[in-house]
Design a protein around this motif. Sequence first.
Motif, mmCIF file in Angstrom:
data_model
loop_
_atom_site.group_PDB
_atom_site.id
_atom_site.type_symbol
_atom_site.label_atom_id
_atom_site.label_comp_id
_atom_site.label_asym_id
_atom_site.label_seq_id
_atom_site.Cartn_x
_atom_site.Cartn_y
_atom_site.Cartn_z
ATOM 1 N N ARG A 1 33.213 45.565 35.412
ATOM 2 C CA ARG A 1 33.174 44.677 34.242
ATOM 3 C C ARG A 1 34.572 44.203 33.869
ATOM 4 N NH1 ARG A 1 28.462 44.255 31.439
ATOM 5 N NH2 ARG A 1 29.629 43.523 29.629
ATOM 6 N N ARG A 2 35.561 45.069 33.996
ATOM 7 C CA ARG A 2 36.922 44.646 33.687
ATOM 8 C C ARG A 2 37.372 43.524 34.607
ATOM 9 N NH1 ARG A 2 40.230 49.646 34.574
ATOM 10 N NH2 ARG A 2 41.997 48.249 34.262
ATOM 11 N N VAL A 3 37.037 43.644 35.892
ATOM 12 C CA VAL A 3 37.414 42.598 36.847
ATOM 13 C C VAL A 3 36.714 41.291 36.501
ATOM 14 C CG1 VAL A 3 37.193 41.868 39.251
ATOM 15 C CG2 VAL A 3 37.965 44.182 38.722
ATOM 16 N N LEU A 4 35.414 41.366 36.249
ATOM 17 C CA LEU A 4 34.657 40.154 35.947
ATOM 18 C C LEU A 4 35.074 39.543 34.615
ATOM 19 C CD1 LEU A 4 32.437 38.413 37.158
ATOM 20 C CD2 LEU A 4 30.746 39.809 35.931
ATOM 21 N N GLU A 5 35.287 40.389 33.604
ATOM 22 C CA GLU A 5 35.718 39.882 32.301
ATOM 23 C C GLU A 5 37.100 39.254 32.376
ATOM 24 O OE1 GLU A 5 35.420 43.279 29.810
ATOM 25 O OE2 GLU A 5 33.253 43.047 29.449
ATOM 26 N N SER A 6 38.019 39.879 33.095
ATOM 27 C CA SER A 6 39.358 39.321 33.237
ATOM 28 C C SER A 6 39.305 37.980 33.943
ATOM 29 C CB SER A 6 40.256 40.292 34.007
ATOM 30 O OG SER A 6 41.553 39.777 34.162
ATOM 31 N N LEU A 7 38.494 37.880 34.981
ATOM 32 C CA LEU A 7 38.369 36.634 35.729
ATOM 33 C C LEU A 7 37.848 35.511 34.837
ATOM 34 C CD1 LEU A 7 38.483 35.179 38.460
ATOM 35 C CD2 LEU A 7 36.215 36.097 38.958
ATOM 36 N N GLY B 1 41.146 31.773 46.229
ATOM 37 C CA GLY B 1 41.146 32.988 45.423
ATOM 38 C C GLY B 1 39.749 33.362 44.973
ATOM 39 N N ARG B 2 39.685 34.257 43.989
ATOM 40 C CA ARG B 2 38.401 34.727 43.477
ATOM 41 C C ARG B 2 37.932 33.841 42.341
ATOM 42 N NH1 ARG B 2 40.826 37.148 47.591
ATOM 43 N NH2 ARG B 2 39.868 39.146 48.130
ATOM 44 N N ALA B 3 36.607 33.580 42.315
ATOM 45 C CA ALA B 3 36.036 32.728 41.279
ATOM 46 C C ALA B 3 34.727 33.338 40.792
ATOM 47 C CB ALA B 3 35.800 31.320 41.818
ATOM 48 N N ALA B 4 34.496 33.229 39.482
ATOM 49 C CA ALA B 4 33.247 33.722 38.909
ATOM 50 C C ALA B 4 32.138 32.710 39.146
ATOM 51 C CB ALA B 4 33.415 33.977 37.415
ATOM 52 N N THR B 5 30.933 33.210 39.372
ATOM 53 C CA THR B 5 29.766 32.356 39.554
ATOM 54 C C THR B 5 29.062 32.173 38.208
ATOM 55 O OG1 THR B 5 28.253 34.186 39.976
ATOM 56 C CG2 THR B 5 29.483 33.294 41.866
ATOM 57 N N PRO B 6 28.146 31.204 38.107
ATOM 58 C CA PRO B 6 27.359 31.082 36.875
ATOM 59 C C PRO B 6 26.624 32.376 36.519
ATOM 60 C CG PRO B 6 27.116 29.102 38.199
ATOM 61 C CD PRO B 6 27.903 30.076 39.030
ATOM 62 N N ALA B 7 26.142 33.098 37.537
ATOM 63 C CA ALA B 7 25.460 34.366 37.260
ATOM 64 C C ALA B 7 26.417 35.389 36.665
ATOM 65 C CB ALA B 7 24.845 34.920 38.548
ATOM 66 N N HIS C 1 25.912 37.119 33.054
ATOM 67 C CA HIS C 1 25.798 38.568 32.899
ATOM 68 C C HIS C 1 26.675 39.074 31.756
ATOM 69 C CE1 HIS C 1 24.949 42.671 34.078
ATOM 70 N NE2 HIS C 1 26.239 42.937 34.044
ATOM 71 N N LEU C 2 27.807 38.439 31.563
ATOM 72 C CA LEU C 2 28.698 38.828 30.462
ATOM 73 C C LEU C 2 28.283 38.204 29.132
ATOM 74 C CD1 LEU C 2 32.191 38.538 32.217
ATOM 75 C CD2 LEU C 2 30.826 40.603 31.851
ATOM 76 N N GLY C 3 27.272 37.337 29.158
ATOM 77 C CA GLY C 3 26.848 36.661 27.941
ATOM 78 C C GLY C 3 27.800 35.561 27.521
ATOM 79 N N LEU C 4 28.529 34.997 28.479
ATOM 80 C CA LEU C 4 29.509 33.964 28.195
ATOM 81 C C LEU C 4 29.056 32.624 28.764
ATOM 82 C CD1 LEU C 4 32.758 35.949 29.125
ATOM 83 C CD2 LEU C 4 31.775 35.637 26.842
ATOM 84 N N THR C 5 29.587 31.563 28.193
ATOM 85 C CA THR C 5 29.292 30.214 28.681
ATOM 86 C C THR C 5 30.504 29.690 29.421
ATOM 87 O OG1 THR C 5 27.833 29.803 26.793
ATOM 88 C CG2 THR C 5 28.624 27.867 28.037
#
Length: 366
Positions: free
Chosen positions: A281-287, A332-338, A342-346
């Motif tokens: 979650r820290r990795v995904l939230e930071s991204l 580099g690394r990129a977050a997907t819409p999913a 999952h984090l409840g963010l837009t």
Amino acid sequence: MGDSNSDPDAVRRDPVNAADPMVDAHAQPDEAAAEAALRPHTLAEFRGQPRVAEQLGLVLAAARNRAHVPDHVLLSGPPGLGKTTLAGIIANELGVPLRISSGPAIQHAGDLAAILSGLAEGEVFFLDEIHRMSRAAEEMLYLAMEDFRVDVIVGKGPGATAIPLQIPRFTMVGATTRAGLLPGPLRDRFGFTAQLDFYAPEALTEIVVTSARRLGVGLDPDAAAEIAGRSRGTPRIANRLLRRVRDYAAVKADGHITRELARAALKLYEVDERGLDRLDRRVLESLCTRFGGGPVGLSTLAISVGEEAETVEEVAEPFLVREGFLMRTPRGRAATPAGWAHLGLTPPSASPSPAAGAPSLFDGED
């Protein structure tokens, strides 16, 4: 037969005469003992890999019918899916001892020669992380697997002499998490190769129920499904979470695990409903929150969460990519819409596209 006690890197176990290592409900075993006790001991007990179990069962049955030593077996797949367990099952099914070692422990050809020369006829030799074995030992293993012979070098320099030493016929079981790192000549010497896949939730639920019974823990069916759903498709993780939920139930309740209690325990241990832990979650939230969803270089992302780049790449990334929360792109690394969802963010409307060709401030790090 050699004495395994003289070799700290090898363990000999007689599966025929060994007592059933069931866990006493009143005992407090350590993690290693608990893990061993929860492992199945026969192919009939092995769940979640029906294709592999059926194929391996045919290989072993055919060898028993011919009274021959089975072909060498290579097991590959991510950690925690049952490679070590299958090695023990092979020995149990054949009724022979099991010798265990690991690739990193065998750094010299002499180390391997000492183990092989101590094997008994028909014994199973399990080599974990076989891709990490030294090249010199690897070349000796070629000959041992194919001709059941090792060449022992006596002397040094021009006067050195190779003495051929016959060894008993044995079954080699190799395990690897990086099958691509195995040289072709070594892969070709295995008569049967099994690729283990991640487990379905239904299979993991069955494994959790069985493990709870062996641990002497009361467990509701929906609680078992809750634990299985957060186990990343991996039995090792499922059993570990079950033990932690068991501890929570013993301290906070009467010891019986309900779905609500399992959810409360897993929340305490920071394992969410999709199986993400604190690092994931820290990795995904930071991204998402610091870098607008990316793309961002691995080194920068690792620094942002206070971890080494290798930890992020090898521990967090594989599961995030498999769940479709993160992409690895040339930039580099990129977050997907999913991942955002999952984090409840837009995601921001101006979020950079991973396929965009414009250079990034963090390009070139990886």
